[in-house]
Design an enzyme around this catalytic site. Structure first.
Site, short mmCIF file in Angstrom:
data_model
loop_
_atom_site.label_atom_id
_atom_site.label_comp_id
_atom_site.label_asym_id
_atom_site.label_seq_id
_atom_site.Cartn_x
_atom_site.Cartn_y
_atom_site.Cartn_z
CE LYS A 94 -2.63 2.19 3.52
NZ LYS A 94 -1.89 3.10 3.73
CE LYS A 145 4.57 1.04 -2.76
NZ LYS A 145 3.69 1.63 -1.75
CE LYS A 178 4.59 7.90 -3.35
NZ LYS A 178 5.04 7.73 -1.82
CG ASP A 193 -2.66 1.76 -2.37
OD1 ASP A 193 -1.82 2.14 -3.62
OD2 ASP A 193 -2.78 2.50 -1.44
P1 ADP Z 1 6.04 3.95 0.23
O1 ADP Z 1 7.20 3.69 -0.77
O2 ADP Z 1 5.36 2.53 0.44
O3 ADP Z 1 4.87 4.94 -0.29
P2 ADP Z 1 8.00 5.10 1.85
O4 ADP Z 1 9.06 4.04 1.80
O5 ADP Z 1 8.07 6.47 0.97
O6 ADP Z 1 6.83 4.37 1.38
O7 ADP Z 1 7.78 5.61 3.36
C1 ADP Z 1 6.65 6.58 3.72
C2 ADP Z 1 7.39 7.29 5.01
O8 ADP Z 1 7.41 6.17 5.98
C3 ADP Z 1 8.73 7.85 4.69
O9 ADP Z 1 8.79 8.94 5.21
C4 ADP Z 1 9.80 6.69 5.42
O10 ADP Z 1 10.80 7.28 5.89
C5 ADP Z 1 8.79 6.18 6.59
N1 ADP Z 1 9.15 4.93 7.24
C6 ADP Z 1 8.97 3.84 6.38
N2 ADP Z 1 9.74 2.81 7.13
C7 ADP Z 1 9.99 3.35 8.44
C8 ADP Z 1 10.51 2.66 9.56
N3 ADP Z 1 10.86 1.32 9.52
N4 ADP Z 1 10.95 3.44 10.64
C9 ADP Z 1 10.33 4.80 10.44
N5 ADP Z 1 9.81 5.22 9.45
C10 ADP Z 1 9.77 4.73 8.09
MG MG Z 2 7.32 4.42 -2.65
#
Ligand code: ADP
Ligand code: MG
Length: 292
Positions: free
Chosen positions: A13, A18, A44, A130
């Site tokens: 999601k 991710k 994105k 998602d």
């Molecule tokens: P996605 O790629 O699934 O959209 P992101 O990897 O960009 O999500 O993460 C979204 C936010 O959550 C970011 O600001 C990231 O730093 C934070 N984040 C993700 N995993 C962790 C974690 N294990 N601890 C702290 N922050 C996290």
């Molecule tokens: Mg991402």
């Protein structure tokens, strides 16, 4: 014989972690001596930012809009420790399918034999999971990826997205589609979070590959435009990403999951709602990583 290139797709999601997890995985694999390409498949286009000092790279679709012929090397950028970074990009807002960027980029690389030329060990696709759009199933359906992993927290919407992904994997599993490697449990801090995810994987016939806590070290790294592997290589969080990388490097046995149907998933969630209420009222105790 040409060497086997392990192609892995990471789904989940939006906002679940991710790109953070994938970038740390790529960084850790590169430190273990593997040649890695991270392929961002989210419109994105920020998948590879922390491998590149927090900067965006031109996407495959943007480059194609500017030039009619694109050479693979124009859209591949080197990041931390030699990790190759690619972003498929998205369509102009409101027009077209985001899956097109993935298909276009993969075709481009295949025609130009890029994976072989770069002598890659791993290609890791970071895919938004998602959106109900055929384009996002491309890495699974077209046999591009071999193994799929999903990043999920114990939140219902994240598990709901994972369960939908399982339905997609199951659907294509008999026609050469990718199979499921397991769940990467992210942001598991609350004592019950691990229990919920463990129960979910048991019911859907899969497994947890790694438990990753939510950590301020990740936030600090992101604010510096870096992965945790780069910014805090000796931190406990970096050790967890390194452990995830070695498990994924050794992983061979993916399988078809058994997703829940909508009614089962609802009933399962309602059971957990009752259990959580009992925790809160102190009627039940959660033991450290144990059972209820
Ligand atoms: P996605 O790629 O699934 O959209 P992101 O990897 O960009 O999500 O993460 C979204 C936010 O959550 C970011 O600001 C990231 O730093 C934070 N984040 C993700 N995993 C962790 C974690 N294990 N601890 C702290 N922050 C996290
Ligand atoms: Mg991402």
């Amino acid at each position: 014989m040409a060497k086997h290139i392990k192609q892995i797709a990471i789904y989940g999601k939006g906002g679940i972690g991710k790109s953070t997890t994938t970038s740390n995985l790529s960084a850790a694999l590169s430190k273990a001596g593997y040649k890695v390409m991270q392929f961002g498949c989210d419109p994105k286009s920020d998948s590879t930012n922390t491998l590149r000092g927090g900067k965006y790279i031109p996407t495959v679709l943007d480059t194609l809009r500017e030039e009619n012929v694109v050479k693979a090397h124009e859209v591949i950028f080197e990041g931390f420790n030699g990790v190759y970074c690619v972003e498929s990009g998205g369509p102009a807002p409101g027009v077209g399918c985001a899956g097109r960027g993935i298909i276009t980029a993969v075709q481009l690389f295949k025609q130009q034999k890029v994976f072989e030329e770069l002598d890659l060990d791993f290609v890791i696709y970071d895919v938004l999971g998602d959106v109900v759009c055929g384009g996002f199933a491309v890495p699974i359906r077209e046999g591009i990826a071999e193994h799929v992993f999903t990043v999920s927290s114990s939140d219902f919407m994240a598990l709901y997205a994972a369960n939908n992904l399982f339905k997609g994997i199951q659907k294509y599993s008999n026609s050469g589609g990718a199979l499921l490697g397991g769940v990467i449990a992210n942001s598991v801090n609350a004592p019950y979070a691990r229990e919920i995810i463990d129960d979910f994987v048991k019911l859907t016939s899969t497994k947890v590959v790694e438990y990753i806590p939510r950590s301020v070290t990740v936030t600090q790294s992101e604010l510096q435009g870096k992965t945790t592997i780069e910014a805090f290589p000796d931190s406990p969080q970096a050790k967890i990403y390194t452990s995830l990388a070695s498990k994924i490097a050794q992983h061979t046995d993916s399988k078809s999951p058994s997703p829940m149907d909508v009614k089962e998933l609802r009933e399962w969630a309602a059971k957990w709602a009752d259990l959580l209420l009992s925790y809160e009222n102190g009627e039940l105790r959660v033991e450290a990583h144990g059972n209820i």
